[in-house]
Every structure is written in C-alpha cells, then in structure tokens.
Design an enzyme around this catalytic site. Structure first.
Site, PDB file in Angstrom:
ATOM      1  N   CYS A 196      16.493  -4.094  29.114  1.00  0.00           N
ATOM      2  CA  CYS A 196      17.043  -4.789  30.405  1.00  0.00           C
ATOM      3  C   CYS A 196      17.869  -5.992  29.866  1.00  0.00           C
ATOM      4  O   CYS A 196      18.264  -6.002  28.932  1.00  0.00           O
ATOM      5  CB  CYS A 196      16.124  -4.970  31.348  1.00  0.00           C
ATOM      6  SG  CYS A 196      14.870  -6.109  30.827  1.00  0.00           S
ATOM      7  N   ARG A 197      18.026  -6.911  30.707  1.00  0.00           N
ATOM      8  CA  ARG A 197      18.642  -7.930  30.470  1.00  0.00           C
ATOM      9  C   ARG A 197      17.868  -9.023  29.299  1.00  0.00           C
ATOM     10  O   ARG A 197      18.287  -9.355  28.446  1.00  0.00           O
ATOM     11  CB  ARG A 197      19.011  -8.864  31.733  1.00  0.00           C
ATOM     12  CG  ARG A 197      19.779 -10.055  31.452  1.00  0.00           C
ATOM     13  CD  ARG A 197      20.171 -10.903  32.696  1.00  0.00           C
ATOM     14  NE  ARG A 197      20.817 -12.065  32.562  1.00  0.00           N
ATOM     15  CZ  ARG A 197      20.090 -13.334  32.374  1.00  0.00           C
ATOM     16  NH1 ARG A 197      18.757 -13.639  32.344  1.00  0.00           N
ATOM     17  NH2 ARG A 197      20.843 -14.514  32.206  1.00  0.00           N
TER      18      ARG A 197
END
Length: 106
Positions: free
Chosen positions: A64-65
C-alpha cells in the site's frame, strides 16, 4: 505473523525465476498518482469477495502507501489459509526511497 519484506529484497525476488504475486491494495485514485507496473490492483475493500482469484501455491506480497493497510490485508489472508504472505515494509513510499525516486510521493 506476516513477514515484512523490504523493497530491495522484493526487487530481487521479482527478477528471480519465481516472482511473487504483488498485490497493491490502495484505492484507484492512489494508483493514478503512483504505481508499480508489475503489481495487481486489488483494493483492500474488495479482498473478501475476491479471495478465489488469489493463488494459494505462490508467494504473495501485499503493498500500500506506507505498509499499514497491506499489513492488515496480509494478516487477513493468513487467517484464511494463505501460507506465503509478506508485507512490503514502508509501502510504495519505501520503494520510492530505495528503488525508484521518480515515483511521485503523496
């Protein structure tokens, strides 16, 4: 417990003969800003309904981020019997820092 994998180790795995399936669990708008071309997009909220699309005989790396959402997804997958799950530590931000500085931060 979900294994953590750093960007350099993931990059080496991708270049190997048996690359893991990399799953990006971010939202679509996030991929418009920054994405890894080899990652399968499967938003976090769709995981429960799409488990049957994921291989159980192949290593999976979730990203993810920054690594928080993907860690949750990794734990969810392990609870459902996936044996070879890792989390990309630091997410795409760490990939940017360690591998590809041309990726846009957000």
């Amino acid at each position: 417990m979900v294994t953590e994998i750093d960007p350099k180790t993931l990059q080496a795995s991708i270049e190997a003969n048996q690359p893991p399936l990399v799953i990006d669990v971010r939202e679509g708008w996030e991929l418009e800003i920054a994405r890894l071309p080899f990652a399968m997009h499967l938003p976090m909220h769709e995981i429960p309904d799409r488990l049957d699309e994921l291989p159980r005989d192949r290593a999976i790396v979730v990203m993810c981020r920054s690594g928080a959402r993907s860690l949750q997804v990794g734990e969810y997958l392990e609870q459902r019997g996936f044996d070879h799950v890792a989390n990309l530590a630091g997410g795409i931000l760490a990939w940017r820092e360690q591998i590809d500085p041309t990726i846009a931060p957000y």
